[in-house]
Design a protein around this motif. Sequence first.
Motif, PDB file in Angstrom:
ATOM      1  N   PHE A  29       0.828  -1.208   0.000  1.00 20.76           N
ATOM      2  CA  PHE A  29       0.000   0.000   0.000  1.00 20.76           C
ATOM      3  C   PHE A  29       0.862   1.257   0.000  1.00 20.76           C
ATOM      4  N   THR A  30       1.813   1.315   0.910  1.00 21.56           N
ATOM      5  CA  THR A  30       2.642   2.516   1.065  1.00 21.56           C
ATOM      6  C   THR A  30       3.433   2.814  -0.205  1.00 21.56           C
ATOM      7  N   ALA A  31       4.122   1.803  -0.731  1.00 21.04           N
ATOM      8  CA  ALA A  31       4.926   2.009  -1.934  1.00 21.04           C
ATOM      9  C   ALA A  31       4.050   2.348  -3.133  1.00 21.04           C
ATOM     10  N   GLY A  32       2.883   1.703  -3.233  1.00 24.14           N
ATOM     11  CA  GLY A  32       1.989   1.979  -4.353  1.00 24.14           C
ATOM     12  C   GLY A  32       1.438   3.388  -4.314  1.00 24.14           C
ATOM     13  N   TYR A  33       0.898   3.776  -3.162  1.00 26.84           N
ATOM     14  CA  TYR A  33       0.328   5.115  -3.024  1.00 26.84           C
ATOM     15  C   TYR A  33       1.403   6.186  -3.173  1.00 26.84           C
ATOM     16  N   SER A  34       2.565   5.942  -2.573  1.00 30.77           N
ATOM     17  CA  SER A  34       3.643   6.923  -2.633  1.00 30.77           C
ATOM     18  C   SER A  34       4.162   7.088  -4.062  1.00 30.77           C
ATOM     19  N   SER A  35       4.474   5.966  -4.712  1.00 31.32           N
ATOM     20  CA  SER A  35       5.083   6.052  -6.033  1.00 31.32           C
ATOM     21  C   SER A  35       4.135   6.635  -7.078  1.00 31.32           C
ATOM     22  N   ILE A  36       2.849   6.306  -6.995  1.00 28.60           N
ATOM     23  CA  ILE A  36       1.905   6.761  -8.012  1.00 28.60           C
ATOM     24  C   ILE A  36       1.325   8.137  -7.678  1.00 28.60           C
ATOM     25  N   ALA A  37       0.739   8.261  -6.472  1.00 25.93           N
ATOM     26  CA  ALA A  37       0.025   9.491  -6.123  1.00 25.93           C
ATOM     27  C   ALA A  37       0.941  10.646  -5.742  1.00 25.93           C
ATOM     28  N   GLN A  38       2.126  10.331  -5.209  1.00 28.72           N
ATOM     29  CA  GLN A  38       3.010  11.395  -4.745  1.00 28.72           C
ATOM     30  C   GLN A  38       4.151  11.717  -5.714  1.00 28.72           C
ATOM     31  N   TYR A  39       4.494  10.774  -6.591  1.00 31.95           N
ATOM     32  CA  TYR A  39       5.651  10.991  -7.470  1.00 31.95           C
ATOM     33  C   TYR A  39       5.339  10.814  -8.960  1.00 31.95           C
ATOM     34  N   ALA A  40       4.706   9.704  -9.345  1.00 27.23           N
ATOM     35  CA  ALA A  40       4.506   9.417 -10.764  1.00 27.23           C
ATOM     36  C   ALA A  40       3.674  10.486 -11.471  1.00 27.23           C
ATOM     37  N   ILE A  41       2.564  10.880 -10.860  1.00 28.67           N
ATOM     38  CA  ILE A  41       1.680  11.838 -11.537  1.00 28.67           C
ATOM     39  C   ILE A  41       2.312  13.222 -11.645  1.00 28.67           C
ATOM     40  N   TYR A  42       3.389  13.457 -10.909  1.00 25.85           N
ATOM     41  CA  TYR A  42       4.099  14.736 -11.001  1.00 25.85           C
ATOM     42  C   TYR A  42       5.360  14.619 -11.875  1.00 25.85           C
ATOM     43  N   GLY A  43       5.571  13.432 -12.449  1.00 23.57           N
ATOM     44  CA  GLY A  43       6.717  13.251 -13.337  1.00 23.57           C
ATOM     45  C   GLY A  43       8.015  12.924 -12.642  1.00 23.57           C
ATOM     46  N   TYR A  44       7.954  12.427 -11.398  1.00 18.79           N
ATOM     47  CA  TYR A  44       9.170  12.171 -10.640  1.00 18.79           C
ATOM     48  C   TYR A  44       9.511  10.678 -10.543  1.00 18.79           C
ATOM     49  N   ILE A  45       9.291   9.957 -11.633  1.00 19.19           N
ATOM     50  CA  ILE A  45       9.679   8.551 -11.681  1.00 19.19           C
ATOM     51  C   ILE A  45      10.344   8.257 -13.018  1.00 19.19           C
ATOM     52  N   PHE A  46      11.463   7.552 -12.972  1.00 17.50           N
ATOM     53  CA  PHE A  46      12.107   7.041 -14.182  1.00 17.50           C
ATOM     54  C   PHE A  46      11.642   5.600 -14.371  1.00 17.50           C
ATOM     55  N   TYR A  47      10.707   5.411 -15.269  1.00 22.05           N
ATOM     56  CA  TYR A  47      10.193   4.065 -15.514  1.00 22.05           C
ATOM     57  C   TYR A  47      11.334   3.145 -15.964  1.00 22.05           C
ATOM     58  N   THR A  48      12.178   3.651 -16.840  1.00 21.18           N
ATOM     59  CA  THR A  48      13.261   2.829 -17.369  1.00 21.18           C
ATOM     60  C   THR A  48      14.207   2.365 -16.275  1.00 21.18           C
ATOM     61  N   LEU A  49      14.567   3.259 -15.377  1.00 23.67           N
ATOM     62  CA  LEU A  49      15.471   2.884 -14.294  1.00 23.67           C
ATOM     63  C   LEU A  49      14.806   1.916 -13.326  1.00 23.67           C
ATOM     64  N   ALA A  50      13.507   2.124 -13.060  1.00 27.05           N
ATOM     65  CA  ALA A  50      12.788   1.236 -12.145  1.00 27.05           C
ATOM     66  C   ALA A  50      12.773  -0.192 -12.688  1.00 27.05           C
ATOM     67  N   MET A  51      12.530  -0.337 -13.990  1.00 32.48           N
ATOM     68  CA  MET A  51      12.499  -1.677 -14.586  1.00 32.48           C
ATOM     69  C   MET A  51      13.901  -2.287 -14.621  1.00 32.48           C
ATOM     70  N   GLY A  52      14.899  -1.448 -14.837  1.00 35.23           N
ATOM     71  CA  GLY A  52      16.272  -1.941 -14.808  1.00 35.23           C
ATOM     72  C   GLY A  52      16.629  -2.489 -13.441  1.00 35.23           C
ATOM     73  N   MET A  53      16.226  -1.759 -12.389  1.00 37.39           N
ATOM     74  CA  MET A  53      16.486  -2.231 -11.020  1.00 37.39           C
ATOM     75  C   MET A  53      15.718  -3.502 -10.710  1.00 37.39           C
ATOM     76  N   LEU A  54      14.477  -3.578 -11.208  1.00 30.95           N
ATOM     77  CA  LEU A  54      13.651  -4.757 -10.949  1.00 30.95           C
ATOM     78  C   LEU A  54      14.296  -6.008 -11.529  1.00 30.95           C
ATOM     79  N   VAL A  55      14.709  -5.936 -12.797  1.00 31.51           N
ATOM     80  CA  VAL A  55      15.342  -7.094 -13.433  1.00 31.51           C
ATOM     81  C   VAL A  55      16.658  -7.438 -12.744  1.00 31.51           C
ATOM     82  N   GLY A  56      17.446  -6.420 -12.442  1.00 26.32           N
ATOM     83  CA  GLY A  56      18.732  -6.655 -11.784  1.00 26.32           C
ATOM     84  C   GLY A  56      18.576  -7.283 -10.418  1.00 26.32           C
TER      85      GLY A  56
END
Length: 430
Positions: A296-323
Amino acid sequence: MRGIFNALMSASRAHAKWELEMSNNIVRNRKHLLILAVMMLPLIIPAIGHAADLPAFIGGKSAYGPSHYNPVMFYGSMAVGVCAGLITGCIGAGGGFVITPALMSLGVKGILAVGTDQFHIFAKAIMGTVIHKKLGNVNVALAIAFLVGSGIGVTAGGTLNRALFNANPVMSDFMISSVYVVMLGFLGFYSMYDFLKSRGDKNQSQDVHGGPAGLTPLAVKLQKINLAPMVTFDEDITPGGRKISGWFVAACGAVVGFAAAIMGVGGGFLTFPMFVYGLGVSSFTTVGTDILQIIFTAGYSSIAQYAIYGYIFYTLAMGMLVGSLLGIQIGAATTKVVSGMYIRAFYAIAILAGFVNRLFALPEKMAQMGYISMEASTGKLLADIGAWIFFGLVIVFAGWIIISFIKGIPILRAESDKGAVTAGGKGVSH
């Protein structure tokens, strides 16, 4: 002091165990792997060096103008994910503390590093967590009270982070780095001190999950305060269960949510000591509730507090996930072929590496804000030294794990073959 450290380490181990389970659920499930492959498709373009041509909503510079992006960051994010996974899998303690400092050293602004790390945690949790297996550990009333507080804390932390960045990007980086210096300094130095002082000593006052054998004085006092609404929990462990005011639970949630939104971590390192030592909740119930709150915390924080304001690098997040999926598998396998005597020391070194990284970055930020007088070249040199020390220590540690894994492949194969034969024998006897 020792009790606080033990609580933080216990929380880190519980989170690491969950991360390993998530990783296994993803890599051993074809449907999850297919979903991961689809999520990775947008990375083909940045991987070949044309990130600027991407649409704004998946990583273009127009969406993420506050930070320069280049392919080195993408490949670096995969390496960061691998290293964090290796630490988590091999040490059995969360390696997530190194992610935000590492991304900032790669040139990512602090607020984007935080938002990206939160999104990476959320994506991995959603894909890898088997909820129905954990719901038996979750007290619904306890979870609701905690999540209400967590939502408030996340909103406050995200709002503060954005406000600081909009007012002064350098101040934002300074604040995030300072928080990491304090947190990693405490964890790193005390874990190294604890390792040197008590090698081979096992604390017998803890239960099998790492919590205290009985209620702490603070927990006893808080449970005596009758402040409605009261939450009943641990009925299966204590006759009649225990009770605590929902306000105290919500307050803990607010602190965890605020810290998670500021630092870009899951928040489990705070949930465990607060619940077990502060509220008197059993470690069994705490682990289940913590897993739910992280999603809940990570989902709400990442989407409502950062993603909708443009503060997420999707490419880097996926790179970290695979790594991280790769790293945690190798790290976990390595524990079967190497001695665990110095695992705690390696954990301390990894945490201290992150501490040094952020500490050496502070003078440059302070000079840019006019708080101290320093040549720009000197500040940059100090930041570079911190980055090289950080990546040097992490790479040495990661290299040791990988080499140990490669050397231990024959042993791992022998164990696998032995297990297959044993399973086959049981099948025949049936």
